[in-house]
Scaffold this active site. Structure first.
Site, PDB file in Angstrom:
ATOM      1  CG  ASP A 164      73.891  39.435  14.168  1.00 48.03           C
ATOM      2  OD1 ASP A 164      73.164  38.992  13.255  1.00 48.03           O
ATOM      3  OD2 ASP A 164      73.999  40.655  14.409  1.00 48.03           O
ATOM      4  CG  ASP A 195      69.665  38.228  10.974  1.00 48.61           C
ATOM      5  OD1 ASP A 195      68.948  38.605  11.917  1.00 48.61           O
ATOM      6  OD2 ASP A 195      70.207  39.018  10.183  1.00 48.61           O
ATOM      7  CD  GLU A 196      69.912  40.364  16.196  1.00 51.94           C
ATOM      8  OE1 GLU A 196      70.850  40.523  17.006  1.00 51.94           O
ATOM      9  OE2 GLU A 196      69.330  41.297  15.638  1.00 51.94           O
TER      10      GLU A 196
END
Length: 398
Positions: A14, A108-109
């Site tokens: 993350d 983003d993860e």
């Protein structure tokens, strides 16, 4: 002979304060300063914020005026989705160096299954550290890593690791899991949390002591899931080709709007945006949900489901307009509008559900022509006459 169960190594990776970190990357003068990424300072909401801003109590989804009251010295940056997606692709390319089993959760993860990568790259811990090093060195960003034998625990571990760290769940998972608050468990929202607290349960350890039969009686299927999570159980595999479950877009206006023509134009703009994403992914939708937020922050939603899928701008706009009639938009000033498409399926669906066949073909051809023109000349240069002057925050021209 019973097949031996393979112990998996799962990473949850993350990026730290991703949007704000990209702004600090592109504008080095912002490093070390509180940065807020979001809409208009007077009207918008916080999309993301740096850790420096979080120390003042700022968080995502907070109204901008409140965030700036808490942190008056914050540097406000506009949302730059195309830039974030560009960086995200580079990050996922790094993930792909170490495993093909990458399940994106957002820009983003992601979850990574590195079980099959250990011979080449070392232990899960070594792989996580190498990825963190690569992203820091190649891209100038920090990322936190959680390491466990399933997705649920890996996600909890990455939350423990933030910011810019890694955490590996010990083999004796109870040391890590049992002291956690119940709000850490997937599916435990405010309502269920209050119910559990009403039973005298505050931690995962408390929940572990409650018999499965009691949980099942009180919460049904959710009770079975709670029991599994309290024991750290999660058998879901990492799925590289995760299915898109919904497509949505919403707009917070610089000024409250109540003029019907302006509201209709805003809905057409939203319809164009979500329809374009449907076509790019080759999907059609069966359900449309309209979201309306009034000036007093009261939010309502209205939905309609069809037996077959739809994909065209005019279809989406017409359904949204019908749902709008079931709200007080216009009678009450509107702060935000949103369209969410779900129940998605591959293919075009039954495109003639809202129009006659000839009109339907013309509408499809227009949408496809606009796609081609925008691909060549850019998003901002091409729009329907109705929307001239609308994108970019102005009212539509007559």
């Amino acid at each position: 002979m019973e097949k031996q169960r393979v112990i998996r190594d799962i990473l949850h990776l993350d990026l730290d304060a991703f949007y704000a970190s990209v702004e600090q990357l592109d504008y080095p003068e912002l490093r070390g300063l509180p940065v807020i990424v979001g809409g208009h300072p007077g009207r918008g909401v916080v999309c993301a914020c740096s850790y420096e801003a979080r120390r003042f109590g700022v968080h995502s989804a907070m109204p901008m005026f409140r965030a700036l009251r808490l942190c008056p010295g914050a540097k406000v940056r506009p949302v730059r989705i195309s830039r974030y997606k560009q960086i995200s692709r580079q990050v996922f390319n790094v993930f792909g160096r170490y495993t093909d089993l990458v399940e994106p959760l957002s820009v983003d993860e992601a979850f990574l299954d590195v079980t099959g990568s250990r011979r080449l790259f070392g232990s899960a811990r070594q792989i996580a550290e190498t990825i963190r090093h690569d992203i820091r060195t190649d891209l100038g960003l920090t990322i936190s890593a959680g390491i466990a034998h399933n997705k649920f625990l890996a996600k909890l571990a990455s939350e423990r690791a933030k910011p810019d760290g890694f955490f590996e769940v010990p083999d004796n998972i109870d040391e890590f899991l049992l002291p956690l608050e119940l709000k850490c468990l997937w599916g435990v929202g405010p309502v269920m949390l209050e119910e559990l607290r009403g039973l005298g349960l505050c931690t995962v350890g408390d929940l572990r002591k409650m018999p499965l039969a009691d949980l099942k009686w009180r919460f049904g299927k959710a009770g079975i899931q709670l029991h599994r999570l309290a024991h750290g159980e999660d058998s879901r595999p990492v799925e590289p080709d995760s299915v898109v479950k919904s497509i949505s877009h919403e707009e917070t206006f610089d000024k409250d709007i109540r003029d019907r023509d302006t509201i209709h134009a805003a809905l057409l703009d939203l319809a164009e945006r979500v329809a374009a994403r449907l076509r790019r992914t080759g999907l059609s939708a069966k359900t449309l949900t309209l979201k309306v937020r009034y000036a007093d922050f009261t939010t309502v939603s209205r939905s309609r489901t069809f037996g077959s899928g739809f994909q065209q701008v005019k279809q989406i706009h017409r359904v949204a307009m019908e749902l709008l009639q079931k709200t007080e938009a216009g009678a009450k000033p509107v702060r935000l509008l949103g369209i969410n498409l779900h129940a998605l399926n591959k293919g075009l669906g039954s495109q003639g559900m809202l129009f006659d066949e000839d009109h339907d073909k013309r509408s499809m051809q227009l949408d496809q022509t606009l796609d081609l023109l925008r691909a060549r000349y850019g998003e901002k240069g091409i729009c329907r006459a109705t929307l001239m002057g609308w994108r970019g925050g102005e009212s539509p021209q007559d």
